[in-house]
Scaffold this motif. Structure first.
Motif, mmCIF file in Angstrom:
data_model
loop_
_atom_site.group_PDB
_atom_site.id
_atom_site.type_symbol
_atom_site.label_atom_id
_atom_site.label_comp_id
_atom_site.label_asym_id
_atom_site.label_seq_id
_atom_site.Cartn_x
_atom_site.Cartn_y
_atom_site.Cartn_z
ATOM 1 N N MET A 53 -84.177 63.571 -23.394
ATOM 2 C CA MET A 53 -83.188 64.643 -23.306
ATOM 3 C C MET A 53 -81.804 64.100 -23.670
ATOM 4 O O MET A 53 -81.400 63.038 -23.203
ATOM 5 N N GLU B 60 -83.528 67.577 -13.833
ATOM 6 C CA GLU B 60 -82.899 67.492 -15.151
ATOM 7 C C GLU B 60 -81.918 66.320 -15.219
ATOM 8 O O GLU B 60 -81.889 65.580 -16.209
ATOM 9 N N SER C 44 -77.828 63.757 -23.498
ATOM 10 C CA SER C 44 -76.895 63.907 -22.391
ATOM 11 C C SER C 44 -75.555 63.265 -22.740
ATOM 12 O O SER C 44 -75.447 62.504 -23.709
ATOM 13 N N LYS D 80 -82.169 62.946 -17.594
ATOM 14 C CA LYS D 80 -81.065 62.506 -18.445
ATOM 15 C C LYS D 80 -80.785 61.012 -18.259
ATOM 16 O O LYS D 80 -80.504 60.299 -19.228
#
Length: 406
Positions: free
Chosen positions: A225, A298, A227, A302
């Motif tokens: 992900m 989440e 970030s 990250k």
């Protein structure tokens, strides 16, 4: 089929997450599944409310804790709560009863196993640690103890979880657990690692079939992900050394991470630690970025994605899912040569250190910087632990025990 699962908590990571996912898999395949749990932290989500049963009251938990602290009798309190559970079991009448962790001051193993022995229903018991085969501790390899093979006594770890302040009842606990746990006529043991299965095969539980089903993770959730964490925390191009634990118990090796960071220096490296207590936060090296236990998945993903390496300096562990979570986010793992922690890490995705020392950890960090391990290779390795495939193995075991696979 009607399946009942029993675990300490409903809402948390680790084992409760596995139980909730198993419940969903069973229901997705057209069968029934309920989840009985001992203690509650947050409200049950709406889609699970009709399929959950809360056993304990706060007073019973505190009384059980007191019994453990004073008399070393964890697992032998909560009689009333366990009787309520048995009443619920009789009303639900499941085809298979799936036990998970019985630790957590919420269940009376004598009341429960006397019922299981009499009921004769198929039982699946997933061993998430070594507590079932000892008189007290959940792990013994870190102290080199073999008493569990013949009979525990004079426990050197009575102060470890579940801690006892005064009494040492390890001899009595071992004797009673052996009698109770071997009384069930139809039980299958499951372990997440070959390492733990090896101990079960040497224990008084060796009379039962033992299956190895590794823990899995949701690969639709755990994946790389993007970030802004490097910018947000002013990390720049430093190498991020990440450590994550639900609770940083002494066996998790936080002190090794801290000593390695101090030796490597903060000019080139940035240590990030997630899951620490306030007391632990206060003792971390200067410039460490730290967080208490997070429920924000989440944010955790990250950090996994941003890290250059995930450090698991555990000295006693069964099959840590944090390794899998890191690999799924493309981050290589360095682990101590400990228990089942090594089973998810090979040369394509990380390094198993030569020893359980800070020096070995530092050496592995430097070796990893010169290696050709790629994020793609880490992600490929993680696909072996897709939770959907792992939980379907449990589902097929349920079917087998119910005679559905004939």
């Amino acid at each position: 089929m009607k399946i009942l699962q029993i675990e300490t908590l409903y809402s948390a990571g680790g084992i409760p997450r596995i139980v909730r996912s198993l419940m969903d898999v069973v229901k997705e395949n057209g069968d029934e599944c309920k989840f009985a749990f001992g203690r509650q932290r947050v409200e049950v989500i709406p889609q699970h409310k009709e399929d959950t049963f809360l056993m304990e009251g706060k007073l019973e938990v505190y009384t059980h804790v007191l019994k453990s602290r004073l008399f070393d009798r964890s697992g032998f309190g909560s009689k009333a709560a366990t009787k309520r559970l048995i009443k619920f079991i009789k009303e639900y009448d499941p085809d298979v009863i799936h036990l998970h962790s019985l630790l957590g001051y919420y269940i009376n193993i004598k009341v429960l196993f006397n019922y299981l022995a009499e009921a004769g229903k198929p039982v699946v018991w997933t061993q998430h640690d070594c507590w079932a085969i000892t008189g007290h501790c959940i792990h013994f390899v870190n102290v080199g103890c073999d008493k569990w093979k013949t009979g525990c006594h004079s426990c050197s770890q009575k102060g470890t979880y579940p801690p006892s302040i005064f009494a040492d009842s390890s001899r009595r606990n071992y004797r009673e657990k052996k009698e109770l746990f071997t009384s069930v006529p139809n039980m299958t043991l499951v372990t997440p690692s070959e390492w733990l299965a090896g101990f079960m095969r040497q224990s008084f539980l060796s009379k039962y079939p033992i299956r190895v089903i590794p823990n899995g993770i949701d690969l639709n959730l755990y994946k790389p992900m993007e970030s802004d964490l490097r910018e947000k925390y002013n990390i720049g191009d430093k190498k991020i050394l990440l450590g994550v634990a639900g609770t940083w118990a002494p066996t998790k090796g936080l002190h090794h991470l801290c000593k390695a960071y101090e030796a490597l220096g903060s000019e080139k490296y940035q240590l990030v630690v997630i899951g620490v207590s306030e007391e632990q936060q206060a003792s971390l090296p200067e410039n460490t970025i730290s967080f208490k236990r997070t429920t924000n998945v989440e944010e955790l993903i990250k950090w996994y994605s941003a890290a250059d390496v995930f450090l698991n300096a555990t000295t006693a562990d069964n099959f840590p899912t944090v390794n899998l979570e890191s690999l799924a986010c493309g981050t290589p793992v360095i682990t101590f040569p400990t228990g089942g922690s090594v089973e998810s890490v090979d040369k394509t995705c990380g390094i198993v250190t030569e020893a359980q020392t800070t020096e070995a950890l530092i050496k592995a960090i430097k070796e990893l910087e010169c290696s050709e391990i790629t994020r793609e290779a880490c992600i490929k390795r993680s696909k072996l632990y897709d939770s959907k495939a792992r939980y379907l193995e449990y589902y097929e075991l349920y079917r087998e025990l119910c005679g559905k696979n004939k």
